[in-house]
Design a protein around this motif. Structure first.
Motif, short mmCIF file in Angstrom:
data_model
loop_
_atom_site.label_atom_id
_atom_site.label_comp_id
_atom_site.label_asym_id
_atom_site.label_seq_id
_atom_site.Cartn_x
_atom_site.Cartn_y
_atom_site.Cartn_z
N SER A 146 18.02 -23.79 -12.19
CA SER A 146 18.74 -22.58 -11.78
C SER A 146 17.86 -21.33 -11.86
O SER A 146 18.36 -20.23 -11.81
N THR A 147 16.54 -21.51 -11.97
CA THR A 147 15.63 -20.36 -12.04
C THR A 147 15.58 -19.66 -10.70
O THR A 147 15.43 -20.29 -9.65
N ARG A 148 15.71 -18.35 -10.74
CA ARG A 148 15.58 -17.55 -9.52
C ARG A 148 14.82 -16.28 -9.87
O ARG A 148 14.72 -15.88 -11.01
N TYR A 149 14.28 -15.66 -8.83
CA TYR A 149 13.44 -14.48 -9.00
C TYR A 149 14.03 -13.34 -8.19
O TYR A 149 14.45 -13.52 -7.05
N VAL A 150 14.06 -12.17 -8.81
CA VAL A 150 14.62 -10.97 -8.17
C VAL A 150 13.62 -9.84 -8.31
O VAL A 150 12.69 -9.89 -9.10
N LEU A 151 13.86 -8.79 -7.56
CA LEU A 151 12.99 -7.62 -7.57
C LEU A 151 13.00 -6.97 -8.95
O LEU A 151 14.06 -6.74 -9.53
N ALA A 152 11.81 -6.64 -9.46
CA ALA A 152 11.70 -6.05 -10.79
C ALA A 152 11.64 -4.53 -10.71
O ALA A 152 12.13 -3.85 -11.59
N VAL A 153 11.03 -4.01 -9.67
CA VAL A 153 10.84 -2.57 -9.54
C VAL A 153 11.23 -2.14 -8.15
O VAL A 153 11.20 -2.92 -7.21
N LYS A 154 11.56 -0.88 -8.02
CA LYS A 154 11.81 -0.34 -6.70
C LYS A 154 10.48 0.04 -6.08
O LYS A 154 9.73 0.82 -6.65
N THR A 155 10.14 -0.55 -4.94
CA THR A 155 8.86 -0.26 -4.30
C THR A 155 9.02 0.72 -3.17
O THR A 155 10.09 0.97 -2.70
N LEU A 175 2.26 -9.12 -11.97
CA LEU A 175 2.10 -7.79 -11.37
C LEU A 175 3.33 -6.91 -11.58
O LEU A 175 3.33 -5.74 -11.18
N GLY A 176 4.37 -7.47 -12.17
CA GLY A 176 5.58 -6.70 -12.43
C GLY A 176 6.44 -6.46 -11.21
O GLY A 176 7.25 -5.54 -11.18
N LEU A 177 6.28 -7.30 -10.20
CA LEU A 177 7.05 -7.14 -8.96
C LEU A 177 8.36 -7.91 -8.98
O LEU A 177 9.28 -7.60 -8.22
N MET A 222 5.05 -0.17 -3.67
CA MET A 222 3.94 -0.97 -4.15
C MET A 222 2.65 -0.22 -3.83
O MET A 222 2.47 0.24 -2.72
N THR A 223 1.79 -0.15 -4.81
CA THR A 223 0.54 0.58 -4.62
C THR A 223 -0.43 -0.25 -3.79
O THR A 223 -0.34 -1.48 -3.77
N PRO A 224 -1.38 0.41 -3.12
CA PRO A 224 -2.37 -0.33 -2.34
C PRO A 224 -3.18 -1.30 -3.20
O PRO A 224 -3.55 -2.37 -2.73
N ALA A 225 -3.45 -0.95 -4.46
CA ALA A 225 -4.21 -1.84 -5.34
C ALA A 225 -3.44 -3.13 -5.60
O ALA A 225 -4.02 -4.22 -5.61
N VAL A 226 -2.14 -3.02 -5.81
CA VAL A 226 -1.31 -4.21 -6.03
C VAL A 226 -1.19 -5.00 -4.74
O VAL A 226 -1.30 -6.23 -4.74
N GLU A 227 -0.97 -4.31 -3.65
CA GLU A 227 -0.83 -4.97 -2.35
C GLU A 227 -2.08 -5.77 -2.00
O GLU A 227 -1.99 -6.84 -1.41
N ALA A 228 -3.26 -5.28 -2.39
CA ALA A 228 -4.52 -5.96 -2.09
C ALA A 228 -4.64 -7.29 -2.83
O ALA A 228 -5.40 -8.16 -2.42
N LYS A 229 -3.89 -7.46 -3.91
CA LYS A 229 -3.95 -8.69 -4.70
C LYS A 229 -3.07 -9.80 -4.12
O LYS A 229 -3.13 -10.93 -4.57
N LEU A 230 -2.25 -9.46 -3.12
CA LEU A 230 -1.31 -10.42 -2.55
C LEU A 230 -1.83 -11.00 -1.25
O LEU A 230 -2.40 -10.29 -0.43
N ASN A 231 -1.58 -12.30 -1.05
CA ASN A 231 -1.87 -12.87 0.26
C ASN A 231 -0.67 -12.63 1.17
O ASN A 231 0.34 -12.04 0.75
N GLU A 232 -0.75 -13.06 2.40
CA GLU A 232 0.32 -12.79 3.37
C GLU A 232 1.66 -13.37 2.94
O GLU A 232 2.70 -12.73 3.04
N ARG A 233 1.64 -14.59 2.43
CA ARG A 233 2.88 -15.25 1.99
C ARG A 233 3.51 -14.51 0.82
O ARG A 233 4.71 -14.26 0.79
N GLN A 234 2.69 -14.12 -0.14
CA GLN A 234 3.20 -13.39 -1.30
C GLN A 234 3.76 -12.04 -0.88
O GLN A 234 4.78 -11.60 -1.41
N GLY A 235 3.12 -11.40 0.09
CA GLY A 235 3.65 -10.14 0.62
C GLY A 235 5.00 -10.34 1.27
O GLY A 235 5.91 -9.51 1.12
#
Length: 72
Positions: A63-72, A52-54, A1-14
């Motif tokens: 039954s909705t679930r979320y999985v990793l989209a990209v390798k960080t 953000l494509g994460l 994950m790039t620093p620019a993307v990481e800056a858009k996330l709060n602690e919980r989202q991280g």
């Protein structure tokens, strides 16, 4: 994950991204329990991760679930 993307996330989202990187599958219900948030907050968090494509969304409705989209 790039620093620019990481800056858009709060602690919980991280923390959510960290779980996804570890191969975990996240659901709204799991985030409600683990992070003490409402379903609406979890939904907003997932929307940001999708934008953000994460993460990618699998399934529909309860039954909705979320999985990793990209390798960080």
């Amino acid at each position: 994950m790039t620093p620019a993307v990481e800056a858009k996330l709060n602690e919980r989202q991280g923390a959510m991204v960290s779980l996804l990187v570890q191969g975990e599958v996240l659901t709204s219900r799991r985030c409600e329990k683990e992070f003490g948030v409402t379903r609406d907050t979890a939904s907003r968090d997932f929307s940001l991760l999708l934008e953000l494509g994460l993460a990618t969304k699998e399934g529909q409705g309860r039954s909705t679930r979320y999985v990793l989209a990209v390798k960080t």
